[in-house]
Design a protein around this motif. Structure first.
Motif, PDB file in Angstrom:
ATOM      1  N   PRO A 564       0.833  -1.211   0.000  1.00 59.55           N
ATOM      2  CA  PRO A 564       0.000   0.000   0.000  1.00 59.55           C
ATOM      3  C   PRO A 564       0.869   1.263   0.000  1.00 59.55           C
ATOM      4  CG  PRO A 564       0.175  -0.874   2.213  1.00 59.55           C
ATOM      5  CD  PRO A 564       0.893  -1.849   1.335  1.00 59.55           C
ATOM      6  N   VAL A 565       0.327   2.342  -0.574  1.00 63.36           N
ATOM      7  CA  VAL A 565       1.017   3.632  -0.586  1.00 63.36           C
ATOM      8  C   VAL A 565       0.782   4.339   0.749  1.00 63.36           C
ATOM      9  CG1 VAL A 565       1.072   5.923  -1.658  1.00 63.36           C
ATOM     10  CG2 VAL A 565       0.860   3.878  -3.089  1.00 63.36           C
ATOM     11  N   ASP A 566       1.831   4.939   1.276  1.00 70.68           N
ATOM     12  CA  ASP A 566       1.724   5.682   2.533  1.00 70.68           C
ATOM     13  C   ASP A 566       0.966   6.988   2.290  1.00 70.68           C
ATOM     14  OD1 ASP A 566       2.015   6.871   4.986  1.00 70.68           O
ATOM     15  OD2 ASP A 566       4.206   6.755   5.037  1.00 70.68           O
ATOM     16  N   GLU A 567      -0.137   7.171   2.996  1.00 69.76           N
ATOM     17  CA  GLU A 567      -0.940   8.392   2.822  1.00 69.76           C
ATOM     18  C   GLU A 567      -0.180   9.648   3.239  1.00 69.76           C
ATOM     19  OE1 GLU A 567      -5.004   8.614   3.734  1.00 69.76           O
ATOM     20  OE2 GLU A 567      -5.344   6.455   3.649  1.00 69.76           O
ATOM     21  N   LYS A 568       0.853   9.494   4.072  1.00 73.64           N
ATOM     22  CA  LYS A 568       1.613  10.676   4.491  1.00 73.64           C
ATOM     23  C   LYS A 568       2.294  11.365   3.317  1.00 73.64           C
ATOM     24  CE  LYS A 568       2.573   9.382   9.290  1.00 73.64           C
ATOM     25  NZ  LYS A 568       3.628   9.078  10.296  1.00 73.64           N
ATOM     26  N   ILE A 569       2.530  10.610   2.237  1.00 76.09           N
ATOM     27  CA  ILE A 569       3.123  11.220   1.044  1.00 76.09           C
ATOM     28  C   ILE A 569       2.227  12.332   0.509  1.00 76.09           C
ATOM     29  CG2 ILE A 569       3.736  10.757  -1.381  1.00 76.09           C
ATOM     30  CD1 ILE A 569       4.633   7.970  -0.508  1.00 76.09           C
ATOM     31  N   LEU A 570       0.913  12.213   0.759  1.00 73.78           N
ATOM     32  CA  LEU A 570      -0.053  13.180   0.234  1.00 73.78           C
ATOM     33  C   LEU A 570      -0.262  14.374   1.165  1.00 73.78           C
ATOM     34  CD1 LEU A 570      -2.779  10.660  -0.969  1.00 73.78           C
ATOM     35  CD2 LEU A 570      -0.980  11.720  -2.345  1.00 73.78           C
ATOM     36  N   THR A 571       0.408  14.359   2.317  1.00 74.45           N
ATOM     37  CA  THR A 571       0.179  15.424   3.305  1.00 74.45           C
ATOM     38  C   THR A 571       0.381  16.800   2.705  1.00 74.45           C
ATOM     39  OG1 THR A 571       0.879  13.955   5.079  1.00 74.45           O
ATOM     40  CG2 THR A 571       0.875  16.326   5.553  1.00 74.45           C
ATOM     41  N   GLY A 572       1.408  16.942   1.889  1.00 72.97           N
ATOM     42  CA  GLY A 572       1.714  18.253   1.318  1.00 72.97           C
ATOM     43  C   GLY A 572       0.628  18.795   0.428  1.00 72.97           C
ATOM     44  N   LEU A 573      -0.078  17.898  -0.271  1.00 73.35           N
ATOM     45  CA  LEU A 573      -1.120  18.358  -1.186  1.00 73.35           C
ATOM     46  C   LEU A 573      -2.219  19.112  -0.450  1.00 73.35           C
ATOM     47  CD1 LEU A 573      -1.604  15.341  -3.637  1.00 73.35           C
ATOM     48  CD2 LEU A 573      -0.432  17.489  -4.073  1.00 73.35           C
ATOM     49  N   SER A 574      -2.523  18.669   0.748  1.00 69.13           N
ATOM     50  CA  SER A 574      -3.579  19.338   1.502  1.00 69.13           C
ATOM     51  C   SER A 574      -3.117  20.690   2.023  1.00 69.13           C
ATOM     52  CB  SER A 574      -4.029  18.449   2.666  1.00 69.13           C
ATOM     53  OG  SER A 574      -2.950  18.204   3.551  1.00 69.13           O
ATOM     54  N   ARG A 575      -1.791  20.942   1.972  1.00 72.34           N
ATOM     55  CA  ARG A 575      -1.255  22.242   2.408  1.00 72.34           C
ATOM     56  C   ARG A 575      -0.799  23.067   1.204  1.00 72.34           C
ATOM     57  NH1 ARG A 575       1.819  19.263   6.497  1.00 72.34           N
ATOM     58  NH2 ARG A 575       3.715  19.847   5.385  1.00 72.34           N
ATOM     59  N   ARG A 576      -1.358  22.717   0.036  1.00 73.94           N
ATOM     60  CA  ARG A 576      -1.083  23.470  -1.192  1.00 73.94           C
ATOM     61  C   ARG A 576       0.359  23.307  -1.665  1.00 73.94           C
ATOM     62  NH1 ARG A 576      -5.296  24.035  -3.763  1.00 73.94           N
ATOM     63  NH2 ARG A 576      -4.362  25.707  -4.987  1.00 73.94           N
ATOM     64  N   LYS A 577       0.962  22.178  -1.315  1.00 73.47           N
ATOM     65  CA  LYS A 577       2.288  21.879  -1.831  1.00 73.47           C
ATOM     66  C   LYS A 577       2.167  21.004  -3.068  1.00 73.47           C
ATOM     67  CE  LYS A 577       5.411  20.447   1.080  1.00 73.47           C
ATOM     68  NZ  LYS A 577       6.057  19.746   2.221  1.00 73.47           N
ATOM     69  N   GLY A 578       3.151  21.084  -3.935  1.00 73.64           N
ATOM     70  CA  GLY A 578       3.183  20.197  -5.090  1.00 73.64           C
ATOM     71  C   GLY A 578       3.845  18.870  -4.727  1.00 73.64           C
ATOM     72  N   LEU A 579       3.636  17.870  -5.554  1.00 75.98           N
ATOM     73  CA  LEU A 579       4.211  16.545  -5.321  1.00 75.98           C
ATOM     74  C   LEU A 579       4.736  15.996  -6.641  1.00 75.98           C
ATOM     75  CD1 LEU A 579       4.695  13.951  -3.648  1.00 75.98           C
ATOM     76  CD2 LEU A 579       2.328  13.289  -4.161  1.00 75.98           C
ATOM     77  N   ILE A 580       5.998  15.560  -6.632  1.00 70.31           N
ATOM     78  CA  ILE A 580       6.606  14.892  -7.776  1.00 70.31           C
ATOM     79  C   ILE A 580       6.891  13.446  -7.380  1.00 70.31           C
ATOM     80  CG2 ILE A 580       8.624  14.765  -9.293  1.00 70.31           C
ATOM     81  CD1 ILE A 580       8.906  17.791  -9.011  1.00 70.31           C
ATOM     82  N   THR A 581       6.372  12.498  -8.161  1.00 68.78           N
ATOM     83  CA  THR A 581       6.705  11.090  -7.910  1.00 68.78           C
ATOM     84  C   THR A 581       7.756  10.640  -8.914  1.00 68.78           C
ATOM     85  OG1 THR A 581       5.011  10.153  -9.383  1.00 68.78           O
ATOM     86  CG2 THR A 581       4.364  10.648  -7.101  1.00 68.78           C
ATOM     87  N   LEU A 582       8.613   9.719  -8.470  1.00 71.14           N
ATOM     88  CA  LEU A 582       9.766   9.315  -9.264  1.00 71.14           C
ATOM     89  C   LEU A 582       9.894   7.797  -9.225  1.00 71.14           C
ATOM     90  CD1 LEU A 582      12.345  10.381 -10.781  1.00 71.14           C
ATOM     91  CD2 LEU A 582      13.511  10.263  -8.573  1.00 71.14           C
ATOM     92  N   GLU A 583      10.063   7.177 -10.402  1.00 71.91           N
ATOM     93  CA  GLU A 583      10.190   5.717 -10.445  1.00 71.91           C
ATOM     94  C   GLU A 583      10.868   5.275 -11.735  1.00 71.91           C
ATOM     95  OE1 GLU A 583       6.160   3.861 -11.177  1.00 71.91           O
ATOM     96  OE2 GLU A 583       5.658   6.018 -11.167  1.00 71.91           O
ATOM     97  N   ASP A 584      11.440   4.081 -11.712  1.00 74.21           N
ATOM     98  CA  ASP A 584      12.075   3.448 -12.862  1.00 74.21           C
ATOM     99  C   ASP A 584      11.092   2.402 -13.403  1.00 74.21           C
ATOM    100  OD1 ASP A 584      13.821   2.441 -14.691  1.00 74.21           O
ATOM    101  OD2 ASP A 584      15.215   1.551 -13.255  1.00 74.21           O
ATOM    102  N   HIS A 585      10.016   2.886 -14.063  1.00 72.59           N
ATOM    103  CA  HIS A 585       8.896   2.028 -14.481  1.00 72.59           C
ATOM    104  C   HIS A 585       8.058   2.840 -15.446  1.00 72.59           C
ATOM    105  CE1 HIS A 585       4.938  -0.051 -13.998  1.00 72.59           C
ATOM    106  NE2 HIS A 585       5.669  -1.118 -13.717  1.00 72.59           N
ATOM    107  N   HIS A 586       7.193   2.181 -16.188  1.00 73.59           N
ATOM    108  CA  HIS A 586       6.259   2.927 -17.027  1.00 73.59           C
ATOM    109  C   HIS A 586       5.350   3.794 -16.154  1.00 73.59           C
ATOM    110  CE1 HIS A 586       7.128   1.533 -20.968  1.00 73.59           C
ATOM    111  NE2 HIS A 586       6.794   0.272 -20.764  1.00 73.59           N
ATOM    112  N   ALA A 587       4.980   4.962 -16.679  1.00 64.81           N
ATOM    113  CA  ALA A 587       4.041   5.820 -15.962  1.00 64.81           C
ATOM    114  C   ALA A 587       2.691   5.117 -15.806  1.00 64.81           C
ATOM    115  CB  ALA A 587       3.867   7.136 -16.715  1.00 64.81           C
ATOM    116  N   ALA A 588       2.296   4.378 -16.833  1.00 60.08           N
ATOM    117  CA  ALA A 588       1.027   3.655 -16.778  1.00 60.08           C
ATOM    118  C   ALA A 588       1.082   2.572 -15.707  1.00 60.08           C
ATOM    119  CB  ALA A 588       0.724   3.032 -18.137  1.00 60.08           C
ATOM    120  N   CYS A 589       0.203   2.657 -14.741  1.00 59.89           N
ATOM    121  CA  CYS A 589       0.010   1.631 -13.701  1.00 59.89           C
ATOM    122  C   CYS A 589       1.137   1.549 -12.681  1.00 59.89           C
ATOM    123  CB  CYS A 589      -0.180   0.243 -14.327  1.00 59.89           C
ATOM    124  SG  CYS A 589      -1.469   0.173 -15.565  1.00 59.89           S
ATOM    125  N   GLY A 590       2.041   2.511 -12.657  1.00 57.46           N
ATOM    126  CA  GLY A 590       3.172   2.433 -11.747  1.00 57.46           C
ATOM    127  C   GLY A 590       2.917   3.059 -10.387  1.00 57.46           C
TER     128      GLY A 590
END
Length: 656
Positions: A564-590
């Motif tokens: 499962p994804v940690d919901e704390k990663i989304l904490t910034g969004l609720s405070r009007r912060k941006g979020l960049i996710t980074l991975e070595d995988h296709h964007a689709a379904c990653g």
């Protein structure tokens, strides 16, 4: 003095040579491959063993008209050399150079882009059925009556499936053989038996062949070829009748014959795979048989180069190396620890602690780092051969008994066991650990081997936990976590050296907790969060430093989990912060897609999330670093994405 190889620019040039000249050419090709691959790296041992067979096939068939289908694909170098691609070997498996596998975009002589085992027999059956149907439609009284014309109809193409490097034991190979009875026309299956896959071939079928192989001398193979040829009539003299005479004459009651004849596959052999003259005569005869036949050929993987002959596993796929007499010095040896090595060390240690740990692989013990575990715990190590689906199901059975199976397979090959992962593992909620090596971009092997889909096809399954370590410290913690779970767990990591970043190492030295990320770097009054999944954490930290130098404060999170994804990663969004996710995988379904799904569920502004991942297209062969730059997941790409996001918001905030 000019070489024969210099005169060969197409298969037509081969047909002007005598048999002694072909034998000379074979040695020149071996030397050419050795010189080229020592500079560029590539699949050496398997190609050295397939030279004579390839020359004989091109001498007899016309593969502009006829169809040659390769299994696995990494035995095709001689084929590429004689079909006009010699110059491309200067940049073999490099950008702007030729692929290490068959590739129809390179040449009309290639039918499929292939890099997996078990495909040639089944695709050959399909092509044969297609040609069979086309002939029926063209016959008078068929679905499409033949129109009267002065033009001669082109001859139906002959079809050859070249099977090698133990891929005959793959399930789809047997499925293809089982369906050969559907084919009512010519189809030749050449079984290149060299007793090797990536590692030494294992399993009952391999032992079946091996016992027979060891009992036959070189002269036995020559005698078998002569017996076949003595009973094959001239062209147009009733080849089908001769088939039965050949069988009776040779008294084919030995193991391989019994195996294939039990599947109703007419079998001939075994014969010497390095005797060009006999191979040419055999191919000339067998190409006229108007139903499927199989020719069993013995060859020596690594032939002509002692280090590859004595150590074919090491030279299955090699980086650049220097030749020093009969010794080889690698140019790519590094003191840096690879993720594969870190995994192997950690699993061997954990196997010492817990005798319930069992390791399973599919013909890639060395490639997946299991050599140490195999040496220390041979009774708990299983290599099932090129049979990924079987590896998964065997692991499920082991897990059902209360033990702890660890399945070690490359990402691209685990795709072949998708249904078994779903049906026997996820649906049963069994604690199987999948250690997915070569996850992400793999460099020179290219699109057939990239591991860019495993997050997607694994995280869609209920009960499945997905983790990705960022370094060696996390690798051990991830394994400890996975082996303690009552659910299936996936651990993914790339074919790459582990970044030597002390900061990452210190931040990573915490046990894994289900669904918990780690805040690696906190920016004072940060305006962005960079959430990295897996091994690109060092890129995220480099980007954070560059942004800091520009007065932009960011947080860096080591996500650890994609399910499962940690919901704390989304904490910034609720405070009007941006979020960049980074991975070595296709964007689709990653991983980034999983974050977007969670944000949407929580009613957050997904417009402030930027996903940095590989685009939904196939990525060509190149260095891994160049591929990371190509798909846009390096530190520079993160910096650019961050600044674009801030500009969209109308400015940036200075770090104080």
């Amino acid at each position: 003095m000019s070489s024969l190889l210099e005169t060969i620019n197409s298969p037509a040039d081969l047909k002007t040579l005598s048999v002694p000249e072909l034998e000379t050419l074979a040695e020149e090709i071996r030397q050419f491959m050795l010189n080229s691959i020592s500079r560029t790296g590539g699949h050496l041992a398997s190609n050295l063993g397939a030279v004579e067979m390839t020359l004989a096939l091109h001498y007899v068939f016309d593969f502009k008209q006829d169809k040659l289908l390769w299994d696995v694909g990494h035995q095709c170098y001689t084929h590429k050399i004689v079909t006009g691609r010699k110059a491309g070997f200067e940049r073999l498996r490099q950008v702007a150079g030729i692929s290490g596998f068959p590739n129809p975009t390179e040449s009309e002589y290639d039918q499929f882009t292939v890099g997996h085992a078990g495909t040639s027999v089944t695709t050959a059956v399909g092509m044969a059925l297609g040609e069979q149907l086309k002939v029926r439609k063209a016959e008078p009284g068929g679905d499409g009556a033949r129109r009267k014309t002065d033009k001669a109809e082109p001859a139906a193409p002959r079809i050859v499936a070249f099977v090698g490097d133990a891929s005959i034991v793959n399930g789809t190979s047997f499925e293809g053989l089982n369906n050969l009875g559907l084919v009512k026309r010519q189809l030749l299956v050449v079984l290149n038996d060299n007793s090797m896959a990536i590692d030494a071939t294992v399993g009952a079928v391999a032992k079946y062949f091996s016992r027979f192989r060891l009992s036959h001398t070189y002269e036995d193979l020559r005698r078998t070829a002569r017996n076949i040829l003595d009973h094959v009539p001239g062209i147009g003299r009733g080849v089908d009748e001769a088939v039965e005479k050949i069988k009776k004459s040779i008294r084919m009651v030995l193991p391989p014959s019994q195996l294939f004849e039990s599947l109703n596959v007419p079998y001939f052999g075994p014969v010497d795979g390095h005797d060009i003259e006999s191979l040419i005569r055999l191919f000339e005869a067998l190409k006229e048989v108007n139903h499927p036949v199989l020719l069993h050929v013995y060859s020596k993987k690594g032939k002509g180069f002692n280090p590859a002959d004595e150590g074919p596993t090491r030279f299955h796929s090699t980086g650049p190396f220097k030749i020093n007499g009969n010794c080889v010095e690698s140019e790519t040896d590094s003191a840096e620890l690879s993720f594969t090595e870190a995994f192997g060390e950690a699993l061997a240690e954990l196997g010492d602690r817990d005798e319930r740990v069992v390791a399973i692989t599919s013909a890639m013990c060395d490639g997946t780092g299991l050599a140490a575990f195999r040496e220390k715990h041979p009774e708990r190590f299983y290599d099932v051969g090129i049979a990924e689906s079987a590896a998964v199901d065997i692991a499920a059975g082991i897990a059902k008994t209360g033990l702890k199976p660890v399945v070690c397979i490359y990402s691209t090959f685990l795709q072949r066991g998708f249904d078994q992962v779903f049906q026997e593992v996820a649906l049963q909620n069994l604690p199987v650990v999948f250690c997915v090596d070569r996850a992400g971009l793999v460099g020179s092997d290219g699109p057939t081997h990239h591991g860019l889909m495993d997050i997607g096809y694994m995280r869609m399954m209920p009960n499945m936990i997905l983790v990705a370590p960022a370094d060696a410290v996390e690798m051990k913690h991830a394994l400890e976590f996975a082996l303690a779970q009552a659910h299936p767990v996936v651990i993914r990591y790339p074919k790459d050296a582990i970044p030597s970043d002390e900061f990452v190492r210190a931040a990573s030295d915490k046990p894994f907790e289900l669904g918990k990320s780690i805040l690696v770097k906190r920016g004072r009054r940060s305006v962005l969060t960079i959430a990295s999944y897996g091994t690109l954490l060092s890129e995220a930290l480099k980007a954070a430093q560059a942004l800091h130098d520009d007065g932009i404060a960011v947080d860096v999170v080591n996500a650890r989990f994609a399910a499962p994804v940690d919901e704390k990663i989304l904490t910034g969004l609720s405070r009007r912060k941006g979020l960049i996710t980074l991975e070595d995988h296709h964007a689709a379904c990653g991983f980034g897609s999983a974050v977007l799904e969670l944000a949407s569920e929580r009613g957050l502004d997904v417009g402030r999330v930027r996903v940095l991942a590989a685009p939904r297209r196939f990525i060509g062969h190149d260095s891994r670093r160049a591929q990371l730059m190509q798909v846009g997941v390096t530190a520079d790409d993160i910096v650019n994405a961050a600044k674009e996001m801030l500009n969209d918001r109308g400015g940036k905030r200075k770090e104080k």
